[in-house]
Design a protein around this motif. Structure first.
Motif, PDB file in Angstrom:
ATOM      1  N   ASP A  47      65.658  65.433   0.242  1.00 12.25           N
ATOM      2  CA  ASP A  47      66.692  66.440  -0.049  1.00 12.25           C
ATOM      3  C   ASP A  47      66.100  67.479  -1.006  1.00 12.25           C
TER       4      ASP A  47
ATOM      5  N   CYS B 138      71.128  69.150  -2.615  1.00  5.64           N
ATOM      6  CA  CYS B 138      72.523  69.392  -2.280  1.00  5.64           C
ATOM      7  C   CYS B 138      73.242  68.112  -1.856  1.00  5.64           C
ATOM      8  N   GLY B 139      72.529  66.999  -1.879  1.00  7.34           N
ATOM      9  CA  GLY B 139      73.142  65.732  -1.501  1.00  7.34           C
ATOM     10  C   GLY B 139      73.074  65.430  -0.024  1.00  7.34           C
ATOM     11  N   ALA B 140      72.317  66.240   0.749  1.00  9.24           N
ATOM     12  CA  ALA B 140      72.201  66.017   2.193  1.00  9.24           C
ATOM     13  C   ALA B 140      70.868  66.565   2.698  1.00  9.24           C
TER      14      ALA B 140
ATOM     15  N   ASP C 114      68.895  68.560   5.659  1.00  9.70           N
ATOM     16  CA  ASP C 114      69.204  69.513   6.725  1.00  9.70           C
ATOM     17  C   ASP C 114      67.965  69.801   7.565  1.00  9.70           C
TER      18      ASP C 114
ATOM     19  N   ASP D  46      73.447  62.109  12.126  1.00  9.28           N
ATOM     20  CA  ASP D  46      74.660  62.830  11.730  1.00  9.28           C
ATOM     21  C   ASP D  46      75.903  62.250  12.424  1.00  9.28           C
TER      22      ASP D  46
ATOM     23  N   THR E 280      74.113  68.074   8.952  1.00  8.20           N
ATOM     24  CA  THR E 280      73.401  67.602   7.765  1.00  8.20           C
ATOM     25  C   THR E 280      73.568  66.078   7.703  1.00  8.20           C
TER      26      THR E 280
ATOM     27  N   ASP F  41      74.076  63.048   5.027  1.00  4.47           N
ATOM     28  CA  ASP F  41      74.268  62.624   3.642  1.00  4.47           C
ATOM     29  C   ASP F  41      73.685  61.223   3.448  1.00  4.47           C
ATOM     30  N   TRP F  42      73.811  60.696   2.220  1.00  5.10           N
ATOM     31  CA  TRP F  42      73.187  59.419   1.905  1.00  5.10           C
ATOM     32  C   TRP F  42      73.729  58.277   2.760  1.00  5.10           C
ATOM     33  N   ASP F  43      75.036  58.224   2.970  1.00 10.25           N
ATOM     34  CA  ASP F  43      75.613  57.142   3.758  1.00 10.25           C
ATOM     35  C   ASP F  43      75.097  57.170   5.200  1.00 10.25           C
ATOM     36  N   GLU F  44      74.992  58.368   5.773  1.00  5.67           N
ATOM     37  CA  GLU F  44      74.492  58.494   7.146  1.00  5.67           C
ATOM     38  C   GLU F  44      73.014  58.105   7.224  1.00  5.67           C
TER      39      GLU F  44
END
Length: 448
Positions: free
Chosen positions: A79, A83-85, A87, A115, A121, A123-126
């Motif tokens: 990242d 931004c926390g995701a 891309d 995704d 984008t 995120d952490w969980d994905e």
């Protein structure tokens, strides 16, 4: 925890409250994890505490927590803009740092693999859910799994994927993949060299090939079965690379704004790229046939063979049999590329329904189609290459005369002498290339 419960329920397809070996295997294979059997076994060995061959929800949570600890730092490193995701630009930057270039459409496909909410984008969980299903040990292995191509290639002279993006046609960025494919190709050619020699002898000597081969084995020893293999290895990967490069360049020019090529266009591009690459490396094919057919000790290696041909014959001898050979390569490469690329396009539409065995079967059909349409000309080519030193080889001035002569002497069967050996050789070649390329690429990525 709700997201983890959802993932567990997704993997637990038969809803029995456990994730079985088969369910893990199916999901990993769907996203291209290799080697899938070893990865599944590693997870069960480490986290199946009661050794019942499956994971309970509690065992699955322990596995998740270990993956979370392992990948949290790597996610923040990926990242780039914090931004926390992750891309598209993050994926492209990662590939660039590893010495690779990836096009935006391919980077988009990687994002779409992870995704879940269609935000383009991750995120952490994905990301965590992805590395739970894809148990890569490091970034290099993760990237290799993204790049992994599920479609087998059983072509006789092509070990590289011919479906390259515009950015990937820059030779400087192929790096580890070219080396990995070259090493895998060298191993597969070496393992199957005796079958390839048998095919060549059957093309020239017909039914006498086996008895002559046994006689040569008695005089030359077991090592004689690999005579000519060195030049075959030297020819293989460079020719494959050049064909892929030419095909990819022409493909991007032809494609324009369209998403895919027609079968006719694939056939045409396959013909041109195959013919050009074959013409460039044809002298090595002549050297291979000479070494395959002559008794052991006749030539002092590849260079010695080339030197004697030049001194005793002429430069033109290095292109003996070229006319039927190029006529053979055009339909072979064209048909195989058209069928092969059509299969790849179909496979990408619904990857969940495509198993490795189906892909292998369909890709073998592509190889067989190319062989069946061109093999009689391959027999003529080999016979013409053998004319300079083989008294039993029928003298032919051109391809048509050669075809008539074979038919008069052996009937239709004579056109396909050695094709069975070619098909037998294709199976271990494909399996070795498929298995070893990913292993070598992972090894080279970890070393770089």
């Amino acid at each position: 925890m709700d997201s983890f419960r959802g993932l567990f329920d997704k993997l637990d397809r038969n809803k029995d409250g456990f994730i079985s070996r088969e369910e893990l295997h199916s999901e990993m294979r769907r996203i291209g994890v290799e080697p899938v059997c070893e990865k599944v076994q590693a997870i069960l060995s480490n986290y199946d505490q009661n050794e019942d061959g499956r994971l309970s929800y509690e065992e699955f949570l322990i596995y998740i927590m270990d993956r979370e600890k392992k990948w949290k730092i790597d996610f923040h490193a990926l990242d780039r803009n914090k931004c926390g995701a992750i891309d598209l630009e993050d994926i492209m930057t990662l590939f660039k740092e590893l010495g690779l270039v990836i096009s935006k459409p391919n980077a988009k496909r990687i994002i779409q693999m992870m995704d879940e909410d269609n935000s383009m984008t991750v995120d952490w969980d994905e990301f965590l859910q992805h590395v739970i299903i894809n148990p890569a040990e490091n970034i290099g292995e993760l990237v290799s799994s993204w790049k992994h191509n599920l479609v087998f290639d059983v072509g006789e002279s092509r070990s590289l994927s011919i479906e390259l993006t515009q950015d990937e046609t820059d030779l400087s960025i192929w790096g580890n993949f070219i080396l990995a494919a070259g090493l895998a190709d060298a191993v597969s050619r070496t393992v199957t060299a005796p079958i390839d020699m048998l095919k060549t002898r059957l093309q020239v000597f017909g039914t006498k090939a086996v008895s002559l081969g046994l006689r040569e084995l008695q005089t030359g020893g077991f090592r004689s079965l690999w005579q000519g293999n060195a030049v075959n290895v030297l020819k293989g990967t460079p020719q494959s690379t050049l064909q892929c490069f030419i095909y990819a360049q022409m493909r991007m020019s032809t494609l324009g704004e369209r998403e895919s090529l027609s079968v006719h266009q694939r056939f045409g591009l396959g013909c041109v790229s195959g013919a050009v690459a074959h013409a460039v490396f044809y002298p090595l094919e002549v050297l291979k046939v000479r070494l395959n057919l002559q008794p052991a000790g006749t030539y002092n290696g590849v260079l010695g063979c080339a030197k004697l041909i030049y001194q005793n014959e002429s430069v033109a001898a290095f292109y003996r049999g070229f006319k039927p050979s190029i006529l053979c390569m055009i339909p072979y490469a064209g048909v195989e590329c058209a069928v092969h690329q059509s299969i790849m396009s179909w496979a990408r539409q619904d990857p969940e329904q495509v198993s490795d065995s189906k892909l292998f079967l369909f890709s073998f059909a592509a190889f067989a189609s190319g062989q069946a349409t061109s093999y009689p000309l391959a027999v003529i080519r080999t016979k013409q290459q053998a004319q300079a030193f083989c008294s039993t080889s029928q003298k032919t001035a051109d391809a048509l005369q050669g075809l008539v002569g074979i038919y008069e002497k052996n009937g239709v069967r004579g056109f396909y002498n050695g094709m069975g050996a070619s098909f037998v050789r294709a199976v271990p070649c494909a399996l070795l290339n498929y298995t070893l390329t990913s292993k070598f690429e992972t090894l080279l990525s970890s070393l770089s």
